[in-house]
Design a protein around this motif. Structure first.
Motif, PDB file in Angstrom:
ATOM      1  N   LEU A 120       0.819  -1.216   0.000  1.00  0.00           N
ATOM      2  CA  LEU A 120       0.000   0.000   0.000  1.00  0.00           C
ATOM      3  C   LEU A 120       0.849   1.261   0.000  1.00  0.00           C
ATOM      4  N   VAL A 121       2.124   1.118   0.315  1.00  0.00           N
ATOM      5  CA  VAL A 121       3.056   2.246   0.360  1.00  0.00           C
ATOM      6  C   VAL A 121       4.134   2.007  -0.687  1.00  0.00           C
ATOM      7  N   PRO A 122       4.409   2.974  -1.547  1.00  0.00           N
ATOM      8  CA  PRO A 122       5.387   2.752  -2.626  1.00  0.00           C
ATOM      9  C   PRO A 122       6.804   2.585  -2.084  1.00  0.00           C
ATOM     10  N   GLU A 123       7.415   1.462  -2.396  1.00  0.00           N
ATOM     11  CA  GLU A 123       8.746   1.174  -1.875  1.00  0.00           C
ATOM     12  C   GLU A 123       9.847   1.831  -2.695  1.00  0.00           C
ATOM     13  N   HIS A 124       9.462   2.452  -3.808  1.00  0.00           N
ATOM     14  CA  HIS A 124      10.448   3.200  -4.592  1.00  0.00           C
ATOM     15  C   HIS A 124      10.529   4.655  -4.136  1.00  0.00           C
ATOM     16  N   HIS A 125       9.747   5.025  -3.117  1.00  0.00           N
ATOM     17  CA  HIS A 125       9.779   6.400  -2.611  1.00  0.00           C
ATOM     18  C   HIS A 125      11.175   6.711  -2.077  1.00  0.00           C
ATOM     19  N   PRO A 126      11.702   7.898  -2.348  1.00  0.00           N
ATOM     20  CA  PRO A 126      13.090   8.201  -1.945  1.00  0.00           C
ATOM     21  C   PRO A 126      13.338   8.145  -0.443  1.00  0.00           C
ATOM     22  N   HIS A 127      12.298   8.279   0.387  1.00  0.00           N
ATOM     23  CA  HIS A 127      12.495   8.243   1.837  1.00  0.00           C
ATOM     24  C   HIS A 127      11.988   6.949   2.468  1.00  0.00           C
ATOM     25  N   PHE A 128      11.735   5.933   1.654  1.00  0.00           N
ATOM     26  CA  PHE A 128      11.250   4.658   2.189  1.00  0.00           C
ATOM     27  C   PHE A 128      12.386   3.935   2.906  1.00  0.00           C
ATOM     28  N   ILE A 129      12.116   3.469   4.140  1.00  0.00           N
ATOM     29  CA  ILE A 129      13.172   2.821   4.924  1.00  0.00           C
ATOM     30  C   ILE A 129      12.865   1.359   5.236  1.00  0.00           C
ATOM     31  N   GLY A 130      11.710   0.829   4.790  1.00  0.00           N
ATOM     32  CA  GLY A 130      11.467  -0.595   4.958  1.00  0.00           C
ATOM     33  C   GLY A 130      10.222  -0.917   5.766  1.00  0.00           C
ATOM     34  N   THR A 131      10.155  -2.167   6.227  1.00  0.00           N
ATOM     35  CA  THR A 131       9.013  -2.670   6.998  1.00  0.00           C
ATOM     36  C   THR A 131       9.298  -2.551   8.484  1.00  0.00           C
ATOM     37  N   TYR A 132       8.390  -1.882   9.199  1.00  0.00           N
ATOM     38  CA  TYR A 132       8.524  -1.822  10.656  1.00  0.00           C
ATOM     39  C   TYR A 132       7.713  -2.950  11.269  1.00  0.00           C
ATOM     40  N   TRP A 133       8.408  -3.906  11.881  1.00  0.00           N
ATOM     41  CA  TRP A 133       7.779  -5.077  12.492  1.00  0.00           C
ATOM     42  C   TRP A 133       8.536  -5.434  13.770  1.00  0.00           C
ATOM     43  N   GLY A 134       8.799  -4.417  14.582  1.00  0.00           N
ATOM     44  CA  GLY A 134       9.477  -4.650  15.843  1.00  0.00           C
ATOM     45  C   GLY A 134      10.812  -5.340  15.654  1.00  0.00           C
ATOM     46  N   ALA A 135      11.006  -6.429  16.387  1.00  0.00           N
ATOM     47  CA  ALA A 135      12.284  -7.136  16.373  1.00  0.00           C
ATOM     48  C   ALA A 135      12.582  -7.820  15.047  1.00  0.00           C
ATOM     49  N   VAL A 136      11.592  -7.985  14.185  1.00  0.00           N
ATOM     50  CA  VAL A 136      11.830  -8.649  12.896  1.00  0.00           C
ATOM     51  C   VAL A 136      11.646  -7.674  11.732  1.00  0.00           C
ATOM     52  N   SER A 137      11.870  -6.399  11.992  1.00  0.00           N
ATOM     53  CA  SER A 137      11.804  -5.384  10.935  1.00  0.00           C
ATOM     54  C   SER A 137      12.917  -5.604   9.918  1.00  0.00           C
ATOM     55  N   THR A 138      12.752  -4.977   8.757  1.00  0.00           N
ATOM     56  CA  THR A 138      13.855  -4.991   7.801  1.00  0.00           C
ATOM     57  C   THR A 138      15.007  -4.167   8.380  1.00  0.00           C
ATOM     58  N   ALA A 139      16.186  -4.356   7.823  1.00  0.00           N
ATOM     59  CA  ALA A 139      17.415  -3.825   8.415  1.00  0.00           C
ATOM     60  C   ALA A 139      17.336  -2.328   8.685  1.00  0.00           C
ATOM     61  N   PHE A 140      17.612  -1.957   9.927  1.00  0.00           N
ATOM     62  CA  PHE A 140      17.757  -0.580  10.398  1.00  0.00           C
ATOM     63  C   PHE A 140      16.446   0.200  10.453  1.00  0.00           C
ATOM     64  N   CYS A 141      15.340  -0.425  10.096  1.00  0.00           N
ATOM     65  CA  CYS A 141      14.059   0.286  10.130  1.00  0.00           C
ATOM     66  C   CYS A 141      13.574   0.469  11.564  1.00  0.00           C
ATOM     67  N   ALA A 142      13.597  -0.599  12.361  1.00  0.00           N
ATOM     68  CA  ALA A 142      13.103  -0.510  13.739  1.00  0.00           C
ATOM     69  C   ALA A 142      13.916   0.494  14.549  1.00  0.00           C
ATOM     70  N   GLU A 143      15.215   0.527  14.314  1.00  0.00           N
ATOM     71  CA  GLU A 143      16.062   1.452  15.067  1.00  0.00           C
ATOM     72  C   GLU A 143      15.638   2.900  14.827  1.00  0.00           C
ATOM     73  N   ILE A 144      15.304   3.221  13.585  1.00  0.00           N
ATOM     74  CA  ILE A 144      14.909   4.588  13.256  1.00  0.00           C
ATOM     75  C   ILE A 144      13.520   4.900  13.807  1.00  0.00           C
ATOM     76  N   VAL A 145      12.587   3.975  13.653  1.00  0.00           N
ATOM     77  CA  VAL A 145      11.218   4.224  14.115  1.00  0.00           C
ATOM     78  C   VAL A 145      11.171   4.327  15.631  1.00  0.00           C
ATOM     79  N   GLU A 146      11.769   3.371  16.311  1.00  0.00           N
ATOM     80  CA  GLU A 146      11.641   3.326  17.769  1.00  0.00           C
ATOM     81  C   GLU A 146      12.486   4.376  18.477  1.00  0.00           C
ATOM     82  N   SER A 147      13.471   4.957  17.785  1.00  0.00           N
ATOM     83  CA  SER A 147      14.261   6.035  18.388  1.00  0.00           C
ATOM     84  C   SER A 147      13.697   7.410  18.061  1.00  0.00           C
ATOM     85  N   ALA A 148      12.656   7.468  17.238  1.00  0.00           N
ATOM     86  CA  ALA A 148      12.055   8.753  16.879  1.00  0.00           C
ATOM     87  C   ALA A 148      11.372   9.371  18.092  1.00  0.00           C
ATOM     88  N   ASP A 149      11.268  10.694  18.087  1.00  0.00           N
ATOM     89  CA  ASP A 149      10.561  11.350  19.189  1.00  0.00           C
ATOM     90  C   ASP A 149       9.109  11.658  18.832  1.00  0.00           C
TER      91      ASP A 149
END
Length: 666
Positions: free
Chosen positions: A352-381
């Protein structure tokens, strides 16, 4: 402006557009061209009218005063070369042509209604209570009846069809068929899919007679099927007389479109062929008034959200599965473009979200997220979640490291900001579009992602004759993807392996995460491929799931579909093994290619093969895309029973821990 069924279109003030102007929607994935036609009557409320013909579909906006006694001739579609708005050819309103009285039947009316809302294929299993109705569906020129091997698969096929076309339909018989399809209808309900389930019912004369009928549990009570459907549909209609049949059918179908949920229609077996004056005219196309946001609530929500986000240092945004039902996918992308935020997707929102978007960082799925995605999401303020579903599976056993006070949750008609205010009657699409105009550009989170990102490695190179590994299989599937393909992922390890696929622009993707019914993908593949004839479907199915619903490979062959099925044979229910192992997770091995060959039986185009190593796989894919591109291709991949993704290992242990929590102290 892109419009797809089920029909929900923003209100457009006529003063903003030239009289009698056409607004052209762009061609979209799996969708025909749509247009909006603005009436010159600026004094009357605008109503949206959905027209379907065998040539194309069109949306028209027309005044209420004439909606009940006229229909609009279809204007010629003149696509402007530069995409600008142009004036259409002059059109005239024509009176509705009455049917010959012999044609003015309930069955004919229902068939026309299905065609009008965009259904051109109905998935069915015949039974003595629905045979006359099926005759009328077959007689409708715009409708194709697809006979399935069982009701469960017919329901799954309607589910897959609705994902591509926007609405689906299936027809079953009384109780034995209805209760069989029930599981598929429940899945469609969980996924917010408009699905019209039609059941042939008892003869109208038998209601209230205290008679016992076949296909029941032996009690003179015909309401068992109805009661079962009440919990998994948003509307139920029992049509056992002709006086209100027109109203009941129309209400049910329009409710499915408005609520984006399944509905149930039971039609007495003796009624479809009987003429009645209420059906004496061609059905007037539906007028579904668009949902509108509360203007003051919208302004307040945008004001509060902008204040919340503009003071954040590194905000991110995450798309969820309810973007589909809210028709807000494009608005979500517009917000990402305007804000510069890092853009992620929940696993159930993939596609549902275009993965070719220039700011796309992957799938957020907690501990099984795609590489480096969870770190960015969970560290956001601050994080925007648009249309999320947080269940035990999507939260990896309730282990997400998110804080409520940092979250802005946008549901289809509600906005919740942190621990603070909640705004109701605010449509997601309106909110995201308005918010995009109020946010300051902030690319900090994406810059952080770009700074720490390290590309994922590739599977170790093996001898071409070594036993195939699953990660090697999906590396090859990745290379097959294009805008002309769609991926269907079955419940199981395919969930995790397919999540890591990078979808090219226009590539479809579907799976059933909320309900998670094994075997769903076989029927869904049938339905999706029947609707999306411009795409070649690639289905990834485990052997355990395939054993549940394998029969309808037969229907794929009858329909001439060209799907590529990767059957991953690892000898059991691998996803269950990683949650809780036991001998019940080992299944009897089948000769799957032999089974499909037997189903093929020389009728239709089918090609099967087994692959044991990478060399076999490379050759099989080359054949499927080349010499056998016009065939249904069934590729059985022989995998080791312990060959799973690392994500499944992690996810399984966390879900197991959640499932095994002891009772709270009393």
């Amino acid at each position: 402006m892109v419009v797809t069924p089920p029909l929900i279109v923003d209100y457009v003030s006529p003063s903003h557009w030239p009289v009698n102007s056409l607004i052209y929607g762009q061609q979209t994935q799996n969708r025909p061209l749509y247009t909006l036609f603005l009436s010159s009557d600026h004094q009357s409320p605008l109503y949206i009218q959905y027209i379907h013909t065998s040539i194309h579909r069109q949306l028209q906006i027309k005044s209420k005063s004439s909606i009940m006694d006229t229909k609009i001739n279809t204007p010629d579609l003149i696509t402007p070369p530069n995409g600008n708005i142009i004036s259409p050819p002059v059109t005239t309103a024509a009176a509705v042509v009455p049917f010959a009285f012999g044609e003015a039947t309930l069955g004919r009316h229902l068939a026309r209604r299905l065609v009008q809302v965009g259904v051109s294929d109905v998935f069915s299993v015949p039974g003595d209570f629905n045979l006359t109705l099926l005759d009328h569906l077959i007689a409708e020129p715009g409708l194709n009846l697809v006979g399935c091997c069982n009701e469960l698969n017919a329901g799954y096929a309607a589910d897959g069809y609705a994902r591509s076309r926007g609405v689906g339909a299936c027809v079953v018989t009384f109780t034995v068929g209805g209760l069989s399809v029930l599981n598929a209808i429940a899945g469609a309900y969980s996924e917010n899919l408009p699905l019209i389930c039609i059941a042939g019912g008892p003869n109208s004369n038998d209601y209230g007679t205290n008679r016992i009928l076949h296909h029941t549990i032996g009690l003179p009570d015909f309401s068992q099927e109805l009661r079962c459907f009440q919990t998994v549909t948003c509307y139920q209609a029992v049509v056992n007389n002709l006086e209100d049949a027109h109203e009941q059918i129309d209400t049910a179908i329009s409710t499915a479109l408005k609520e984006s949920k399944p509905v149930y229609i039971s039609i007495s077996c003796n009624l479809p062929a009987i003429p009645h004056p209420t059906f004496s005219r061609e059905p007037v196309p539906f007028c579904l008034s668009p949902k509108l946001s509360n203007k003051m609530g919208l302004e307040a929500a945008v004001e509060a959200a902008a204040e919340f986000l503009n003071k954040a240092v590194k905000p991110v945004m995450v798309g969820g599965p309810k973007l589909r039902v809210a028709h807000a996918c494009q608005a979500f992308v517009e917000l990402a473009d305007a804000s510069g935020y890092a853009l992620a997707v929940m696993p159930s929102g993939k596609g549902l979200v275009p993965e070719h978007h220039p700011h796309f960082i992957g799938t957020y799925w907690g501990a099984v997220s795609t590489a480096f995605c969870a770190e960015i999401v969970e560290s956001a303020d601050a994080y925007i979640f648009a249309g999320p579903i947080f269940n035990d599976y999507s939260s990896v056993g309730y282990s997400l490291l998110l804080k409520k006070e940092k979250a802005l949750i946008v549901q289809p008609d509600r906005v919740v900001i942190g621990n603070g205010p909640t705004f109701g009657c605010v449509l997601m699409k309106d909110f995201l579009q308005a918010l995009a105009k109020r946010l300051k550009k902030n690319t900090t989170a994406y810059e952080n992602y770009h700074r720490i990102f390290v590309p994922e490695g590739h599977p170790l190179k093996d001898d071409p004759k070594e036993p195939i590994r699953v990660n090697v299989l999906f590396e090859h599937i990745q290379k097959m993807l294009s805008s002309d393909t769609a991926v269907i992922a079955e419940t199981g390890d395919s969930w995790f392996n397919c999540q890591k696929l990078k979808l090219p622009q226009g590539c479809g993707y579907e799976f059933q995460m909320q309900y998670g019914s094994i075997g769903w993908s076989v029927g869904a593949t049938l339905g999706y491929a029947q609707a999306a004839t411009d795409k070649r479907v690639i289905a990834c199915i485990g052997d355990g799931s395939f054993q549940v619903t394998a029969q309808d490979v037969s229907t794929m062959l009858r329909c001439g579909q060209k799907t590529i099925i990767f059957l991953i044979n690892n000898g059991g229910y691998t996803i269950e093994v990683e949650i809780h192992d036991g001998p019940y997770n080992v299944i009897k091995n089948w000769n799957y290619t032999g089974l499909v060959d037997a189903i093929h039986n020389g009728e239709g185009k089918c090609w099967t093969t087994k692959v044991f190593c990478e060399e076999d796989l490379t050759g099989a894919i080359e054949t499927a895309l080349g010499a056998k591109k016009d065939c249904l291709c069934f590729i059985e991949v022989m995998a080791h029973k312990d060959d799973t993704s690392k994500e499944l290992l992690e996810w399984g242990s966390r879900v197991s821990a959640a499932n095994s929590r002891p009772p709270n102290p009393q």
